[in-house]
Design a protein around this motif. Sequence first.
Motif, PDB file in Angstrom:
ATOM      1  N   LEU A  25      32.836 -50.287 -12.368  1.00  0.00           N
ATOM      2  CA  LEU A  25      33.413 -49.040 -11.869  1.00  0.00           C
ATOM      3  C   LEU A  25      32.351 -48.235 -11.128  1.00  0.00           C
ATOM      4  O   LEU A  25      32.596 -47.725 -10.021  1.00  0.00           O
ATOM      5  N   MET A  26      31.158 -48.129 -11.714  1.00  0.00           N
ATOM      6  CA  MET A  26      30.062 -47.429 -11.040  1.00  0.00           C
ATOM      7  C   MET A  26      29.659 -48.153  -9.759  1.00  0.00           C
ATOM      8  O   MET A  26      29.343 -47.527  -8.742  1.00  0.00           O
ATOM      9  N   ASP A  27      29.689 -49.487  -9.794  1.00  0.00           N
ATOM     10  CA  ASP A  27      29.331 -50.290  -8.630  1.00  0.00           C
ATOM     11  C   ASP A  27      30.299 -50.039  -7.473  1.00  0.00           C
ATOM     12  O   ASP A  27      29.884 -49.915  -6.311  1.00  0.00           O
ATOM     13  N   GLU A  28      31.584 -49.957  -7.774  1.00  0.00           N
ATOM     14  CA  GLU A  28      32.568 -49.717  -6.716  1.00  0.00           C
ATOM     15  C   GLU A  28      32.466 -48.299  -6.177  1.00  0.00           C
ATOM     16  O   GLU A  28      32.631 -48.077  -4.965  1.00  0.00           O
ATOM     17  N   LEU A  29      32.202 -47.340  -7.044  1.00  0.00           N
ATOM     18  CA  LEU A  29      31.974 -45.977  -6.553  1.00  0.00           C
ATOM     19  C   LEU A  29      30.738 -45.935  -5.659  1.00  0.00           C
ATOM     20  O   LEU A  29      30.721 -45.263  -4.624  1.00  0.00           O
ATOM     21  N   HIS A  30      29.707 -46.653  -6.061  1.00  0.00           N
ATOM     22  CA  HIS A  30      28.458 -46.697  -5.303  1.00  0.00           C
ATOM     23  C   HIS A  30      28.632 -47.421  -3.972  1.00  0.00           C
ATOM     24  O   HIS A  30      27.931 -47.112  -3.007  1.00  0.00           O
ATOM     25  N   GLY A  31      29.583 -48.369  -3.932  1.00  0.00           N
ATOM     26  CA  GLY A  31      29.741 -49.185  -2.728  1.00  0.00           C
ATOM     27  C   GLY A  31      30.742 -48.657  -1.729  1.00  0.00           C
ATOM     28  O   GLY A  31      30.499 -48.722  -0.517  1.00  0.00           O
ATOM     29  N   ASP A  32      31.865 -48.115  -2.212  1.00  0.00           N
ATOM     30  CA  ASP A  32      32.878 -47.645  -1.254  1.00  0.00           C
ATOM     31  C   ASP A  32      33.719 -46.475  -1.767  1.00  0.00           C
ATOM     32  O   ASP A  32      34.778 -46.183  -1.209  1.00  0.00           O
ATOM     33  N   LEU A  33      33.262 -45.818  -2.839  1.00  0.00           N
ATOM     34  CA  LEU A  33      33.962 -44.633  -3.372  1.00  0.00           C
ATOM     35  C   LEU A  33      35.390 -44.945  -3.799  1.00  0.00           C
ATOM     36  O   LEU A  33      36.229 -44.046  -3.842  1.00  0.00           O
ATOM     37  N   MET A  65      37.481 -46.413  -2.064  1.00  0.00           N
ATOM     38  CA  MET A  65      38.305 -46.136  -0.885  1.00  0.00           C
ATOM     39  C   MET A  65      38.304 -47.288   0.116  1.00  0.00           C
ATOM     40  O   MET A  65      38.705 -47.112   1.271  1.00  0.00           O
ATOM     41  N   GLY A  66      37.860 -48.463  -0.317  1.00  0.00           N
ATOM     42  CA  GLY A  66      37.888 -49.621   0.566  1.00  0.00           C
ATOM     43  C   GLY A  66      36.969 -49.479   1.764  1.00  0.00           C
ATOM     44  O   GLY A  66      35.873 -48.909   1.671  1.00  0.00           O
ATOM     45  N   LYS A  67      37.406 -49.983   2.908  1.00  0.00           N
ATOM     46  CA  LYS A  67      36.574 -49.980   4.114  1.00  0.00           C
ATOM     47  C   LYS A  67      36.229 -48.571   4.579  1.00  0.00           C
ATOM     48  O   LYS A  67      35.130 -48.328   5.077  1.00  0.00           O
ATOM     49  N   PHE A  68      37.183 -47.635   4.422  1.00  0.00           N
ATOM     50  CA  PHE A  68      36.893 -46.265   4.849  1.00  0.00           C
ATOM     51  C   PHE A  68      35.735 -45.697   4.034  1.00  0.00           C
ATOM     52  O   PHE A  68      34.835 -45.053   4.580  1.00  0.00           O
ATOM     53  N   GLY A  69      35.745 -45.928   2.733  1.00  0.00           N
ATOM     54  CA  GLY A  69      34.659 -45.452   1.894  1.00  0.00           C
ATOM     55  C   GLY A  69      33.341 -46.126   2.237  1.00  0.00           C
ATOM     56  O   GLY A  69      32.283 -45.491   2.224  1.00  0.00           O
ATOM     57  N   LEU A  84      32.105 -44.487   5.311  1.00  0.00           N
ATOM     58  CA  LEU A  84      31.659 -43.133   5.010  1.00  0.00           C
ATOM     59  C   LEU A  84      30.259 -43.141   4.401  1.00  0.00           C
ATOM     60  O   LEU A  84      29.390 -42.333   4.781  1.00  0.00           O
ATOM     61  N   LEU A  85      30.018 -44.073   3.471  1.00  0.00           N
ATOM     62  CA  LEU A  85      28.694 -44.154   2.854  1.00  0.00           C
ATOM     63  C   LEU A  85      27.653 -44.703   3.830  1.00  0.00           C
ATOM     64  O   LEU A  85      26.483 -44.313   3.776  1.00  0.00           O
ATOM     65  N   GLU A  86      28.072 -45.605   4.720  1.00  0.00           N
ATOM     66  CA  GLU A  86      27.145 -46.089   5.744  1.00  0.00           C
ATOM     67  C   GLU A  86      26.739 -44.946   6.669  1.00  0.00           C
ATOM     68  O   GLU A  86      25.577 -44.841   7.075  1.00  0.00           O
ATOM     69  N   THR A  87      27.698 -44.089   7.007  1.00  0.00           N
ATOM     70  CA  THR A  87      27.393 -42.919   7.823  1.00  0.00           C
ATOM     71  C   THR A  87      26.442 -41.988   7.090  1.00  0.00           C
ATOM     72  O   THR A  87      25.500 -41.440   7.680  1.00  0.00           O
ATOM     73  N   THR A  88      26.674 -41.807   5.789  1.00  0.00           N
ATOM     74  CA  THR A  88      25.783 -40.972   4.980  1.00  0.00           C
ATOM     75  C   THR A  88      24.358 -41.504   5.016  1.00  0.00           C
ATOM     76  O   THR A  88      23.394 -40.748   5.212  1.00  0.00           O
ATOM     77  N   ALA A  89      24.208 -42.816   4.834  1.00  0.00           N
ATOM     78  CA  ALA A  89      22.873 -43.416   4.860  1.00  0.00           C
ATOM     79  C   ALA A  89      22.239 -43.277   6.238  1.00  0.00           C
ATOM     80  O   ALA A  89      21.032 -43.026   6.355  1.00  0.00           O
ATOM     81  N   SER A  90      23.045 -43.441   7.294  1.00  0.00           N
ATOM     82  CA  SER A  90      22.522 -43.310   8.660  1.00  0.00           C
ATOM     83  C   SER A  90      22.013 -41.901   8.910  1.00  0.00           C
ATOM     84  O   SER A  90      20.917 -41.703   9.464  1.00  0.00           O
ATOM     85  N   LEU A  91      22.800 -40.901   8.530  1.00  0.00           N
ATOM     86  CA  LEU A  91      22.387 -39.519   8.739  1.00  0.00           C
ATOM     87  C   LEU A  91      21.241 -39.122   7.815  1.00  0.00           C
ATOM     88  O   LEU A  91      20.482 -38.198   8.118  1.00  0.00           O
TER      89      LEU A  91
END
Length: 477
Positions: A143-151, A153-157, A160-167
């Motif tokens: 559960l923590m792994d999925e939150l850490h990987g995509d919230l 939210m699947g591909k959108f999540g 979103l996290l990739e954008t967070t890391a980029s910024l």
Amino acid sequence: MTLLDLIYDNTMKNTQPNSNQHYFTIWRWHFYAGILIAPLLMLLAATGLAMLLLAKTIGKENQYINVIPQAQTQPVSQQAQAALDAVDKEHGAVIQYISPQSPDTVAVFRVNDGDGKATMVAVNPYTAQVVQTFERNQNLYHLMDELHGDLLMGKFGDYLLETTASLTVLMILTGWYLWWCARQRHISQMFSTGKLGAGRSGWRGVHGALGTYISLILLLFCLSGMAWAGIWGGKMVQAWSQFPAGKWGVAPNPESTLLHGDLNDGKTKEIPWILELTPMPISGSTLGENGINPNEPMTFDTVDRFAREQGFATNGRYQIYFPKGEKGVWTINQDSMSYDSPNPTADRTMHIDRYSGKILADINFKDYNWFGKFMVVSIAFHMGTMGWWSIALNVVFCLAVILMGVSGYVMWWKRRPRASGLCPPAQGREVANWRAAAIILCVVALIFPTAAMAILFVYLLDKLLISRTKFFTKLLK
């Protein structure tokens, strides 16, 4: 006035550039990026910390269930049969074997029932008795792994996290500049909080010094995390740096459609990053090198014994994947990111022909290209699998990231007047058109596509909605 106009604070106006104006420009960028991504960074740190601790308590596959060691273990084929009987004796199939983490822990089998649903079965290796069964990828760690990987939210999540890391890369660069200026442009002084005053100045000292200490690790974690993300990783870096399938003279047969990544069977990452897009070899050819004695029957017991003879048990636990289909191969894998071994340079993947017993490929750390080696080591460091020192370092790092986010919001709140709105830094000041900084911004955005998409999205949203609505215009003042 648009949001970008507010961020750059009239940078296109004809004003005389100076260091103070440059500082205010960078401060604006840092502020707006932090307001947007700090909550997600703190969530990543919190879930990462939870995964770190859960991996060493319940385990990724609940593998820390204890048993009483005995003098002799039962044949692995007998253990596998017990696991199969516990799930679906008539229509099920054993897919994967995970050897015991230590002499006093269970062996774990992945068994698919007739409908393809995966169940993990913990078996006492000394008695071949089933200790526990549980759904695959359903414990608290995952559960923590999925939150850490995509919230969740699947591909959108994931995007979103990739954008967070980029910024976050931009956050690090702008943060360095701001703290360098605050410490009289002396790098050595950036590692000190200075004399901590009361109120906002004290929080600023903690925020700046902490950022200096953890920035390089944060940058490393962003790069290794993004290399697993959907766009920058899957479409760009990973596709470029995949392992050459024919390196061992055993190029995949056109009939083979399986990739190494298919062994992951879902979101769970167990196969080395650099191999995920590499096609699998197939059984039934005359290719391969000396492997299992051809006079021995090709059974699970034979393959397991061969894995031990090849040294897979000397560096930790290992995993065996059963052949998929008539042309499938036996795969023996030891991967630090699966918590198999504390040494990432000992990672190894071996494929064995299911009929002849010949070794079709034996892939070691030394065979990877430079980026594959970087990923192996950085992922192990990222996940804290390199021993207790890396766990302790990661715990401190995660707590520091959370404190960084909290201190950033506290500084904003203490600087913010009672009036409503975001109250960006240097409000009402005119700053210079600093082309050099703008170029750096564009370069970072182009390297990381989701950052460019985020900037474009905000620009269009601003032009079409925010700048034309009095409520948003007032809010941003």
